[in-house]
Design an enzyme around this catalytic site. Structure first.
Site, mmCIF file in Angstrom:
data_model
loop_
_atom_site.group_PDB
_atom_site.id
_atom_site.type_symbol
_atom_site.label_atom_id
_atom_site.label_comp_id
_atom_site.label_asym_id
_atom_site.label_seq_id
_atom_site.Cartn_x
_atom_site.Cartn_y
_atom_site.Cartn_z
ATOM 1 N N ASN A 47 0.780 -1.279 -0.102
ATOM 2 C CA ASN A 47 0.042 0.114 -0.052
ATOM 3 C C ASN A 47 0.779 1.173 -0.160
ATOM 4 O O ASN A 47 0.323 2.420 0.300
ATOM 5 C CB ASN A 47 -0.817 -0.229 1.090
ATOM 6 C CG ASN A 47 -1.717 -1.403 1.367
ATOM 7 O OD1 ASN A 47 -1.520 -2.113 2.073
ATOM 8 N ND2 ASN A 47 -2.712 -1.449 0.275
ATOM 9 N N VAL A 79 1.823 7.120 0.709
ATOM 10 C CA VAL A 79 0.890 6.253 1.399
ATOM 11 C C VAL A 79 -0.409 6.263 0.501
ATOM 12 O O VAL A 79 -0.824 7.261 0.333
ATOM 13 C CB VAL A 79 0.833 6.374 2.695
ATOM 14 C CG1 VAL A 79 -0.049 5.500 3.430
ATOM 15 C CG2 VAL A 79 2.264 6.464 3.273
ATOM 16 N N CYS A 80 -0.851 4.961 0.304
ATOM 17 C CA CYS A 80 -2.026 4.897 -0.458
ATOM 18 C C CYS A 80 -3.046 4.043 0.388
ATOM 19 O O CYS A 80 -3.010 2.810 0.664
ATOM 20 C CB CYS A 80 -1.966 4.227 -1.790
ATOM 21 S SG CYS A 80 -3.588 3.830 -2.540
ATOM 22 N N ILE A 81 -3.676 5.193 1.372
ATOM 23 C CA ILE A 81 -5.152 4.164 2.193
ATOM 24 C C ILE A 81 -6.197 5.242 1.946
ATOM 25 O O ILE A 81 -6.035 6.317 1.611
ATOM 26 C CB ILE A 81 -4.541 4.073 3.417
ATOM 27 C CG1 ILE A 81 -3.871 5.682 4.267
ATOM 28 C CG2 ILE A 81 -3.463 3.121 3.840
ATOM 29 C CD1 ILE A 81 -3.832 5.668 5.642
ATOM 30 N N ALA A 87 -0.784 -0.534 -4.509
ATOM 31 C CA ALA A 87 -0.108 0.938 -4.741
ATOM 32 C C ALA A 87 1.179 0.411 -5.230
ATOM 33 O O ALA A 87 1.826 0.747 -6.189
ATOM 34 C CB ALA A 87 0.218 1.783 -3.833
#
Lengths: 595, 165
Positions: B81, B88-90, B136
């Protein structure tokens, strides 16, 4: 370090070029001619000029900005390359005017542009930093004044040049400086707003709104300027490709600002009309912190339909983007009351209490169907007299039961001496008496007394008003109102509908109860049932129901319920007279049979 | 009075200082600019990132908390992720409306209710349990799913690097 190296190297090159020319020609004028004639020498001279401009820029930056921040540099470089590209495109349009002076003017424009951008970024930065020094203010004020003056000078110069010598490249400059002037004006206004905001003790709610309006205004001016410019250029020269990108961006920004303003206004309107102010108790019940800004809420807090409470200003800025509750994501637009425009037919008016009968003791005999297992029945009269004291819920229930029994009432109620004058209006249904006495004698949870068995097919749920006479003009007006009162009136209306729904639920339960009673309690009740069935069906019409509803309201025990259909009384009095006489006949008949 | 975004950031900073969550340190890089933060995240215990201390940068927008901040690890990170460049991909870092991965419902997106603390706790939780659906970093997602041993080996290396060993 690298910059220093480049600067020194360029300086050295220039010295070599100039020295070479001087050594060759020995005199000032021939040297200058030699340098301008020699392309390599000119290249070095141009490079030197560039370096000098760059150094100047550095100096200006040190004076007006101090150290640049990383974000500013990034922003600057990005814009700079676009500006360079557009300048090159502009050169293609004006290739006939191409000269060192022309290049110098464009370089100056670019140079000034950079400072405009930096000033803009710096003023935006004011919002981010908790510490703003006096140095910062001095620098910004000086810079803004200086840039404004320079812009104005170039605009007037371009104007006079164009007026006296006709259209030329000065048109482009005049226009570019005009755009830069709007930037300066925008930045100055923002700066002033920030200053005002910083010197305030309390949060300035309207700042965002001001900024938005200014953005729209400036955006409009920019778009208008670009339009004029493109139109002029197409007429005089050719399609100004170099102006298209900024024009597109300013149009997009303008559209966005316009959209923002519309959204903001809608949010404000919704806020003022749809959502109630949170009361002090509600604030105390919640933890009193607005989840959006994490600050305490004293006044000016609004409650959403989902019961979450926020600051008005915080909500407004959030609703500008998303029309959801920040906490639970309830779509606030979808969940707002639909009854706004169409007050529902089932909505009875707010309580209007006909109390003229409050003291009239009800006159009746015991209900003929009274089951033997109700030992408290002899007390019915006394309880009924005290009935106004019973709680809201009880009253509601009573009334619902009265309504349930209305269709079968003509046969079932055995009150021989019931007064029929519509004025006194106490056509008591036996159910009511049983309920009131019952619920007073039994503990509260036993709210649903076993009601007399009747044929479910005949019974109808509480009937909604049949026409608009049910609502007085004043109430209708109230419901159409846009303000708080209107919302309250509509809410009241919805609440009434809710009560109706509750009534039908209770009805269902009563059906069940009565079914069990029918099953267990002997012949008498089933007889009654069949009696009802055979003798009635055609009389269980809405008129009867409405009549009974109206008479119920005048009964003291139910006089304060929400179902005060005062107006039904008037609308249905004519019907009631005939119906009642019919009822009385049947009731008499019925009792005789039972005896 | 300072702007709403600044005051909220100051409030959050104060909250983080007075009542710090376990394994997380965060604060503005400089006192003059509250819109750029640095955070240190400890790798959660019992996971392959255990023991690591991962620095990250948080950039807040002007209209915070109406828009989400951006978060980027400033150290090496190999995680399903986290983009290879550290971003950061959240889902809670995505504003409602845009959906870069096309898999999130708006219920898990950014809202002003979120905070720096919640973001960092979410990051800790994805360190413990990567969401290999969002991907990601596709290589990391694939490895996490198919070759856990190799993934653990790489993360151990990253942990050691983060500690300067």
């Amino acid at each position: 370090m690298r910059n220093l190296l480049v600067t020194v190297a360029t300086l050295a090159l220039t010295v070599v070029v100039v020295g070479n020319a001087y050594i060759q020609k020995k005199q000032f004028y021939p040297s200058v001619v030699y340098i301008t004639k020699s392309n390599p020498s000119m290249a070095v001279i141009y490079l030197q000029a560039l370096i000098i401009i760059w150094l100047m820029g550095k100096l200006m930056q040190k004076i007006f900005f101090g150290e640049l921040r990383a974000a500013e540099i990034e922003h600057l470089i990005e814009r700079f390359w676009y500006a360079i590209t557009e300048t090159c495109l502009a050169f293609t349009v004006f290739k006939d005017d191409f000269s060192p002076k022309f290049i110098a003017l464009f370089a100056l424009l670019l140079f000034l542009k950079i400072f405009h951008w930096l000033a803009e970024d710096r003023v935006d930065y004011m919002e981010r930093s908790p510490i703003i020094s006096w140095l910062f203010h001095t620098r910004i004020v000086l810079l803004l004044t200086l840039l404004g003056v320079v812009d104005l000078y170039f605009i007037s110069f371009a104007y006079h040049h164009t007026i006296t010598k006709g259209a030329s490249v000065q048109l482009v400059f005049g226009f570019e400086y005009a755009i830069l002037l709007t930037v300066i004006v925008n930045t100055t206004i923002k700066y002033i707003l920030h200053i005002i905001d910083m010197n305030r003790e309390v949060f300035w709610e309207n700042k965002a709104v001001f900024l938005l309006h200014i953005e729209v205004l400036i955006g409009f001016i920019k778009v208008a300027l670009y339009m004029c410019f493109v139109a002029l250029m197409i007429k005089l020269y050719t399609l100004p490709l170099f102006a298209f990108r900024p024009m597109y961006y300013s149009m997009r920004n303008f559209k966005k600002a316009l959209n923002d303003i519309i959204q903001s206004r809608r949010a404000i309107r919704n806020m003022n009309t749809l959502y109630p102010d949170a009361t002090a108790e509600e604030l105390a019940a919640a933890d009193n912190v607005c989840i959006i800004c994490r600050e305490e809420m004293q006044a000016g807090a609004k409650k959403l339909p989902c019961n979450h409470i926020f600051h008005v200003s915080c909500l407004r800025s959030w609703f500008q983007r998303h029309q959801t509750c920040p906490t639970c994501r309830l779509n606030v637009l979808r969940s707002s009351p639909d009854s706004q425009s169409t007050p529902h037919a089932a909505a009875p008016p707010p309580p209007q209490i006909p109390l003229q009968n409050a003291g009239v003791p009800p006159l009746f005999a015991f209900p003929a169907w009274q089951p033997p297992f109700f030992p408290h029945m002899p007390n019915v009269n006394i309880h009924q007299a005290n009935a106004p004291n019973v709680g809201e819920f009880q009253r509601q229930q009573q009334q619902q039961q009265q309504q349930t029994q209305q269709p079968s009432q003509p046969q079932m109620s055995a009150s021989q001496s019931q007064p029929f004058s519509s004025e006194s209006g106490t056509s008591q249904t036996p159910g009511a008496f049983i309920d009131s006495s019952f619920s007073r004698q039994f503990p509260f949870p036993f709210m649903i007394p076993p009601i007399p068995p009747f044929i479910p097919g005949i019974t109808t749920p509480p009937l909604p008003p049949q026409n608009w006479n049910g609502l007085s003009l004043e109430e209708l007006r109230q419901m159409e109102d846009t303000g708080r009162r209107g919302v309250e009136a509509r809410l009241q209306c919805l609440r009434n509908i809710h009560t109706f729904l509750d009534a039908s639920v209770i009805l269902m339960q009563q059906y069940l109860t009565s079914a069990t009673i029918t099953a267990t309690s002997g012949v008498t009740t089933s007889n009654v049932g069949s009696q009802n069935n055979t003798s009635d069906s055609n009389k269980t019409n809405e008129t009867v129901a409405a009549t009974n509803l109206s008479t119920d309201t005048s009964e003291p025990s139910t006089s304060q319920t929400m179902f005060s259909n005062q107006s039904f009384e008037t609308s249905s009095t004519s019907n009631s007279a005939s119906d009642k006489s019919e009822n009385s006949n049947q009731q008499n008949e019925f009792q005789d049979k039972l005896r | 009075m300072a702007g709403a975004a600044l005051r909220r950031l100051m409030a959050e900073y104060k909250q983080l200082v007075t009542n710090p969550p376990e394994g997380i340190v965060a604060g503005p890089i400089s006192e003059e600019n509250f819109f750029e933060w640095e955070a240190l995240i400890t790798g959660p215990e019992g996971t392959c990132f255990e023991g690591g201390i991962f620095p990250a940068k948080l950039i807040f927008p002007f209209d915070y908390p109406l828009s989400p901040p951006k978060m980027q690890f400033t150290c090496d990170m190999f995680h399903p992720n986290v983009y290879p460049d550290g971003r950061v991909c959240i889902s809670i870092l995505h504003a409602p409306g845009d959906d870069p991965m096309g898999y999130e419902t708006s219920a898990e997106r950014w809202s002003p209710v979120q905070s720096v603390e919640k973001i960092l706790l979410s990051v800790v939780s994805i360190l413990a349990e990567p969401n290999d659906e969002s991907g990601a970093n596709v290589d990391a997602a694939k490895m996490w799913r198919e070759n856990r041993e190799e993934f653990n080996r790489i993360s151990e290396k990253i942990v050691r690097k983060s500690l300067g060993l």
